[in-house]
Scaffold this motif. Sequence first.
Motif, PDB file in Angstrom:
ATOM      1  N   ALA A  30       0.830  -1.259   0.092  1.00 36.45           N
ATOM      2  CA  ALA A  30       0.048   0.140  -0.077  1.00 36.45           C
ATOM      3  C   ALA A  30       0.963   1.008   0.024  1.00 36.45           C
ATOM      4  O   ALA A  30       1.865   1.180   0.855  1.00 36.45           O
ATOM      5  CB  ALA A  30      -0.878  -0.114   1.276  1.00 36.45           C
ATOM      6  N   HIS A  31       0.392   2.207  -0.880  1.00 30.99           N
ATOM      7  CA  HIS A  31       1.106   3.781  -0.826  1.00 30.99           C
ATOM      8  C   HIS A  31       2.620   3.376  -1.568  1.00 30.99           C
ATOM      9  O   HIS A  31       3.173   4.550  -1.344  1.00 30.99           O
ATOM     10  CB  HIS A  31       1.245   4.133   0.503  1.00 30.99           C
ATOM     11  N   ARG A  32       2.871   2.449  -2.314  1.00 28.60           N
ATOM     12  CA  ARG A  32       4.043   2.295  -2.929  1.00 28.60           C
ATOM     13  C   ARG A  32       3.771   2.379  -4.618  1.00 28.60           C
ATOM     14  O   ARG A  32       2.700   2.244  -4.967  1.00 28.60           O
ATOM     15  CB  ARG A  32       4.633   1.001  -2.948  1.00 28.60           C
ATOM     16  N   ARG A  90       0.860   0.518  -7.135  1.00 28.43           N
ATOM     17  CA  ARG A  90       0.031  -0.122  -6.524  1.00 28.43           C
ATOM     18  C   ARG A  90      -1.248   0.000  -7.278  1.00 28.43           C
ATOM     19  O   ARG A  90      -2.428  -0.734  -7.101  1.00 28.43           O
ATOM     20  CB  ARG A  90      -0.194   0.580  -5.114  1.00 28.43           C
ATOM     21  N   ARG A 126      -9.524   2.831  -2.841  1.00 27.81           N
ATOM     22  CA  ARG A 126      -8.450   2.036  -3.267  1.00 27.81           C
ATOM     23  C   ARG A 126      -8.049   0.727  -2.712  1.00 27.81           C
ATOM     24  O   ARG A 126      -7.006   0.279  -2.228  1.00 27.81           O
ATOM     25  CB  ARG A 126      -7.153   3.043  -3.179  1.00 27.81           C
TER      26      ARG A 126
END
Length: 332
Positions: free
Chosen positions: A159-161, A164, A173
């Motif tokens: 997540a948040h990379r 993604r 998301r």
Amino acid sequence: MSEDLSARTLDPDNPALPSALAVPHLAFAEPGTRIGSAGAAELAETVRDRSGDGSVDRVVARIREGLTVVAAAVEDGTALCAGQHQPVGAVSEIVGVGTLPTPRRRGLGLAVTAALVADARSRGVETVFLSAGDEDVARLYARLGLRRIATALIGRPAAHRPGRRVFVSGKRRLNTVKTTTISDGQGRTLWSGADRPGRMHDQTALRTEGIAEQLRLHPDVTVDVDEGYRGLANEFPDQVSAPPHKPTEDVPEGEKLGWREARRRQSSRRFCVEHANAEHKQWRPLQRYIGRREHSAETHRAVAGLVSDRAARRATVRRASTEIVLARQTAC
């Protein structure tokens, strides 16, 4: 496959190319090898929807540069099955082989794959590979002499990379599953189903489930929908009501006020389905589903059945009119 239907590669000027590029979208919406509901009408609609997005032009450019080869089984000028291979030196990958759901089990997928393999070998390709979606599809490819060499495992970024977003969809998301719900004017659930991946367009999910065909079979049925079903409203203008088109900035102020009022009335009529959705979300299993993805649709249908039974016992409530009426008339 009939004798008058054969698979062949398509040149960039072939009129069947747009339908060949649209077929996989409907094919992968109904995965597997079983005969499905999407047919010629849904294919024509998909071609129209994609006509202005530039996807055909991009593939045409790749064909001219020798980066992509498209093969299709064409009947009456329309592709029933299509696929591509992407040659890079002595290696090429076969991708996107899909058959329109209604004409399945005629050997079209095998014929298109064989045509792609033959074309790749004619270009000097030594290694041709592809990935099968499931065991049934893998067994079909084995009939062409393709053999299993490995199992692909697809990883996704945390997540948040970066990257993604390719793997998730939805407003939050998250990995999502989309369900279509139909209610009556009182917000009582009539039907809930058409479970599809969240990345699928609302209208595509409705068409692949055969709901659009039901409107054609029952012309006396009318439906209020949101903006996501604009194409359905264009196809059935006397049955499907979508929000009115926003006027341009240069129109008189009176027309803008009329548009706002028409939009408000249409929204008020279809808001009942939001009440139906809210009843489903009151059940804890659907508030945050943590079970296996393959059980999601069955869980939702079980909850929808209970909600529908309860709603059926509710008394019909007369809805107050939201129409603007003339209160008094004055002389000018």
